[in-house]
Write an enzyme that holds these catalytic residues in place. Sequence first.
Site, mmCIF file in Angstrom:
data_model
loop_
_atom_site.group_PDB
_atom_site.id
_atom_site.type_symbol
_atom_site.label_atom_id
_atom_site.label_comp_id
_atom_site.label_asym_id
_atom_site.label_seq_id
_atom_site.Cartn_x
_atom_site.Cartn_y
_atom_site.Cartn_z
ATOM 1 C CD GLU A 315 6.761 0.478 5.063
ATOM 2 O OE1 GLU A 315 5.948 1.183 5.683
ATOM 3 O OE2 GLU A 315 7.170 0.764 3.928
ATOM 4 C CD GLU A 528 5.587 -1.417 -0.012
ATOM 5 O OE1 GLU A 528 5.358 -0.183 0.125
ATOM 6 O OE2 GLU A 528 5.058 -2.290 0.691
#
Length: 624
Positions: A315, A528
């Site tokens: 991220e 995720e």
Amino acid sequence: MALPRWISLASALYSVAGTAITSGSAASIATVTPTSAPSVPVPSTTVFASTITPTSNIPSVASTTVFSFSPASTSVLPTFTSASFPPVGSIPRDFSPAGLEKLWDLVGPVAPPPFTTTPVPKTTVTLPSSPPLLYPTWYAPEPSKIFNNLSLPKGFKFGVATAAYQVEGAAKSEGKGPTVWDWGPRQPGVVADGTNGDIVDLQYFLYKEDTARVAALGVTDHSFSISWARIFPFGVKGSPLNQEGLDHYSDLIDYSNSLGVNPVVTLFHWDLPLANAAYYGGFTSPKIVDDYINYATTVFKAFNGRVKTWYTFNEPHVYCGQAAGYPFNSQLASGVNASTAMYQCAYNLLKAHAGAVKAFRAMNISGEIAYKNDGQVGTPWRANTTEDAEAVERSAAFGIGLFSNPVYVNGDWHELVKQTIPASYLPRFTEEEMRDIKGSADFFAIDAYTSQFIAAPSNGISACVANMSDPNWPACNVLYEYDSNFGWPAGNAADPGSTWLTATPLTLRYALKQIQQRWPTKKIYISEYGFSEPFEGQRTDLFRILDDTDRTNYFMTYLGEAMLAIHEDGIPLAGAFSWAMVDNAEWNSGLSTRFGIQYVNYTTLERTYKRSAMALSEFFKSHL
């Protein structure tokens, strides 16, 4: 685990008389009476090869008084905007043990782990009996009956995920250097419950127990991160290699493979060596590029052939937003300020990513490599509204697209980004850099937690774009968690410690189609997805904690929609990684917000399967 949309700690976290507080929904400041974590005997399904002696160093899940407040009341509370840190560049590069200890002095005292050995499971992990049904079968099917006429593709990854800082503990063990996340939680107001990652799950020593437990569930893959500071305690190229750290991850990889749990490795999940920050400002400095590539190539060479799937970064959009905010804005490179830090970080990080992938391919490393995206494209808040549709395009360009457009499209920033952000803020790529960046991913990975509605700001997009001081600049859109018609929420709310998260399974297919349309690849991983069970951290009865029905419903509905995305939409989805393998240190929420499919008693370190773990096991065993 990461926040899909970073909320600045400078505005979200405060301190009253030294007690950590975090924003919430209470109408006024209210005290929550602390309670001790439940102490329960280890059930027969929790197998430990060694006795764990509780120590006072292990924090209880609710050992700190936590205050919540209404956003309207925040103006009367102090806001932290900077943390105490030596001037960047003032610390000499002393690679001796004494030099390492001086870096640790910046962190302060570190709690030692209660033990420093790695127990090997001596008996096979036996799953408990299936939990009772949640609802009547006519209302909601059992996991095995969700689209039981459909199967997942061959080789589909049933994964679980963790990150080094959040689970490993052993913060100062076996030669590890300090990281910015060893330092950050010790600054005032950073972590809501005042806890840190010194011990947490102690997975650094309990990885064999945890691997055996997820293998018993039928998990095929474990996505974990390597702590850069365990490999190079001083972070930089030319500094000493810590063989103990390399040996630890080597054994984790070998043990995982021996149990049929494929290791999926992330090279960087936010825990930057503190040395890199102190020496030159971390990812806000171009000096980081060579140091990261040196670290990456060292790890590639060490584990080549034993790891088949790699991520360079977790991220990056969230991480670079972090770097610009409190407390990390005290560690910016010379000439970089809080306004430009996000963009300098993005530029340097993409060059580091491309350089690592270029090395990966030149070294003929077996396997696949990409990075993990976060965020959403989003849906217009108001239908048939031109400006809200434009706001969605800006959301795509400045969110996922900030990094994905260069990697998956043309090697360059999106045109909307270049039209809005000046080169003095966001450096432009050279032709050579664009060639290196374009195509520097073998698949697309998305942390697909949630979705929101996107709207144009009330003053209009044009006015926002023209005003760099506008609070919505540069993306110039706003997010809504409820619809524009009757105010219905986008989905069920998660724990109050995860204000960004709602369960939105009905948008998953749309989200995956948008990703495949805008950044097409031959393979997608949901790298995720997960849910923090509401108020789980406040519960004291183990049987209540284990019955995580909201999390179970989240996983089952997401997986059902994922099945339809594969079979009806033609999405090349090849794996889904549940966050998280175990309860963990949830960044600025600390230990009070729980995402694990296994409960962790932070006093005894005992693990216990929750209902969600059993449901995931049943679903995948019946669909793979």
